[in-house]
Enzyme design. Structure first.
Site, PDB file in Angstrom:
ATOM      1  N   CYS A  89      -5.300   2.097  -4.918  1.00 21.21           N
ATOM      2  CA  CYS A  89      -3.969   2.601  -5.347  1.00 21.21           C
ATOM      3  C   CYS A  89      -3.884   4.310  -5.313  1.00 21.21           C
ATOM      4  O   CYS A  89      -2.794   4.990  -5.029  1.00 21.21           O
ATOM      5  CB  CYS A  89      -3.486   2.204  -6.360  1.00 21.21           C
ATOM      6  SG  CYS A  89      -3.215   0.327  -6.240  1.00 21.21           S
ATOM      7  N   HIS A 346       5.928   0.928  -4.319  1.00 23.70           N
ATOM      8  CA  HIS A 346       4.417   1.400  -4.466  1.00 23.70           C
ATOM      9  C   HIS A 346       3.532   1.275  -2.945  1.00 23.70           C
ATOM     10  O   HIS A 346       2.934   0.275  -2.710  1.00 23.70           O
ATOM     11  CB  HIS A 346       3.602   0.499  -5.378  1.00 23.70           C
ATOM     12  CG  HIS A 346       2.204   1.010  -5.710  1.00 23.70           C
ATOM     13  ND1 HIS A 346       1.531   2.079  -5.042  1.00 23.70           N
ATOM     14  CD2 HIS A 346       1.179   0.233  -6.460  1.00 23.70           C
ATOM     15  CE1 HIS A 346       0.399   1.981  -5.683  1.00 23.70           C
ATOM     16  NE2 HIS A 346       0.134   1.102  -6.446  1.00 23.70           N
ATOM     17  N   CYS A 376      -3.895   3.511 -12.124  1.00 20.35           N
ATOM     18  CA  CYS A 376      -4.744   2.322 -12.229  1.00 20.35           C
ATOM     19  C   CYS A 376      -4.953   2.293 -10.659  1.00 20.35           C
ATOM     20  O   CYS A 376      -4.197   2.341  -9.880  1.00 20.35           O
ATOM     21  CB  CYS A 376      -4.359   1.122 -12.877  1.00 20.35           C
ATOM     22  SG  CYS A 376      -2.925   0.550 -12.278  1.00 20.35           S
ATOM     23  N   GLY A 378      -7.730  -0.463  -7.907  1.00 20.94           N
ATOM     24  CA  GLY A 378      -8.720  -1.571  -7.859  1.00 20.94           C
ATOM     25  C   GLY A 378     -10.152  -1.162  -7.899  1.00 20.94           C
ATOM     26  O   GLY A 378     -10.564  -0.317  -7.834  1.00 20.94           O
TER      27      GLY A 378
END
Length: 390
Positions: A89, A346, A376, A378
């Site tokens: 992300c 997102h 945050c 993965g």
């Protein structure tokens, strides 16, 4: 002393899944923001030393180095290279970090950083269709750990991670729903005030229309409506689709150079990349790394959390920024002041650059010296970036 400065930032409006941008190829979406960036800054595309582009699902239409394809689709000179990066992300936030490091080191003068994700056309998870990314050694390392699905090709699940965070910090369903509702309310207020307009590059559509505004904001939602949603990750859980980020389409781009090069070429710096770090944490809870990343960034910057005028913590799930607030003791009024991914969406590979673009505009509008962005990622990672308004 050399520095790294951002001299341009632009993004598309964010489209809902199967929404207004569903018919736009991700390469063309990327090319659109590249062209818009050049037009707004006045940079000559031929002077760009590299394009560093974030993208998570690098398969199908987003395969074969989408960065280079975007350069060609934009009509930029064939001499301009491009590379595509995956920090999950945080991919386009990492692209910004790479761009800043490259100009700081003197290996380049002008680098464009950004990213794209068309989650409509290339669904999340498409890149693992042909194989399992987790080896037996990883499964053995985390055997028996709560939240790990041993019988799944994807044993770590971000939704389960969000539930683990909510449990650890004792967040109630009501707290998460209230946070989600506030995200929509702040985004709607910003949109109504025209706060997003300067950062947007409207997209011409095939039907002759123009897509000019983020379409994920749910003005009609309420605590009652959010309370009706199910908890898909745990039967007795607290996280719902309403307190999670939206699946979206979009692209964003940032132009990065040094103050010296900008001055010589008549470019006005918007902000200096003050500090850029990356950190990692528990891959099972997955979403907690913004907390140590923030601590690392502040330590390296020599700043206290109270000196930061705005914080952008990606709203992958509501427990993430709420846990971040609890641990940092930051001022909640400074957090995601124009809403976040719960309301705006997102588009994975584009979100880092999208958030930075929005934060820079907020800083300029309000005369804020320092801004901090973290998200945050993965695998239990997080980037954190502190920028200083110029």
């Amino acid at each position: 002393m050399s520095d790294a400065v951002i001299v341009g930032a632009v993004r598309t409006p964010v489209g809902r899944r199967k929404g207004s941008l569903a018919g736009v190829h991700p390469v063309d979406l990327s090319a659109h923001v590249l062209r818009a960036l050049a037009e707004r800054t006045g940079i000559e595309p031929g002077q760009v030393d590299d394009v560093v582009w974030g993208c998570v699902s690098q398969v199908g239409e987003q395969s074969w180095n989408v960065a280079r394809n975007a350069v060609l689709a934009a009509g930029w000179p064939e001499s301009v290279p491009g590379t595509t990066v995956d920090r999950q992300c945080g991919s386009s936030q990492q692209a910004l970090h790479f761009a800043a490091a490259t100009v700081l080191s003197g290996q380049a003068d002008l680098v464009v950083a950004g990213g794209v994700e068309s989650m409509t056309r290339v669904p999340m998870g498409s890149s693992v269709a042909g194989g399992v990314p987790f080896s037996g050694q990883i499964l053995e390392r985390y055997r028996g750990v709560e939240g790990v699905a041993q019988d799944s090709p994807l044993p770590f699940n971000q939704g389960v991670g969000a539930e683990l965070i909510a449990e650890r910090w004792r967040f109630s369903r009501t707290q998460l729903d209230e946070f989600a509702l506030a995200s929509h309310e702040k985004a709607a207020a910003a949109q109504d005030a025209g706060a997003f307009d300067p950062e947007l590059a409207p997209v011409a559509l095939a039907d002759g229309g123009k897509f000019a505004a983020d379409e994920g904001i749910r003005r009609e939602t309420s605590l009652a409506k959010l309370g009706e949603l199910t908890t898909p990750f745990r039967a007795d859980g607290v996280v719902t689709a309403g307190s999670a980020s939206q699946i979206s389409d979009g692209a964003a781009a940032l132009a990065v150079t040094t103050s010296e090069w900008a001055s010589r070429h008549g470019l006005r710096p918007l902000a200096r990349v003050h500090t850029a770090v990356v950190a990692a944490d528990d891959p099972v809870a997955m979403l907690t790394a913004p907390i140590p990343a923030t601590a690392k960034a502040l330590r390296r910057a020599g700043l206290g959390i109270e000196e930061i005028g705005v914080y952008e913590v990606n709203e992958a799930f509501a427990p993430v920024p709420l846990a971040w607030l609890a641990e940092t003791e930051a001022d909640p009024e400074r957090l995601n002041p124009r809403g976040g991914a719960i309301a705006l969406g997102h588009p994975l590979g584009a979100s880092g650059a999208r958030i930075m673009t929005t934060m820079l505009q907020h800083m300029r509008d309000n005369g804020i010296r320092y801004g901090l962005q973290t998200m945050c990622e993965g695998g239990g990672m997080a980037n954190a970036t502190i920028v200083e308004l110029l």
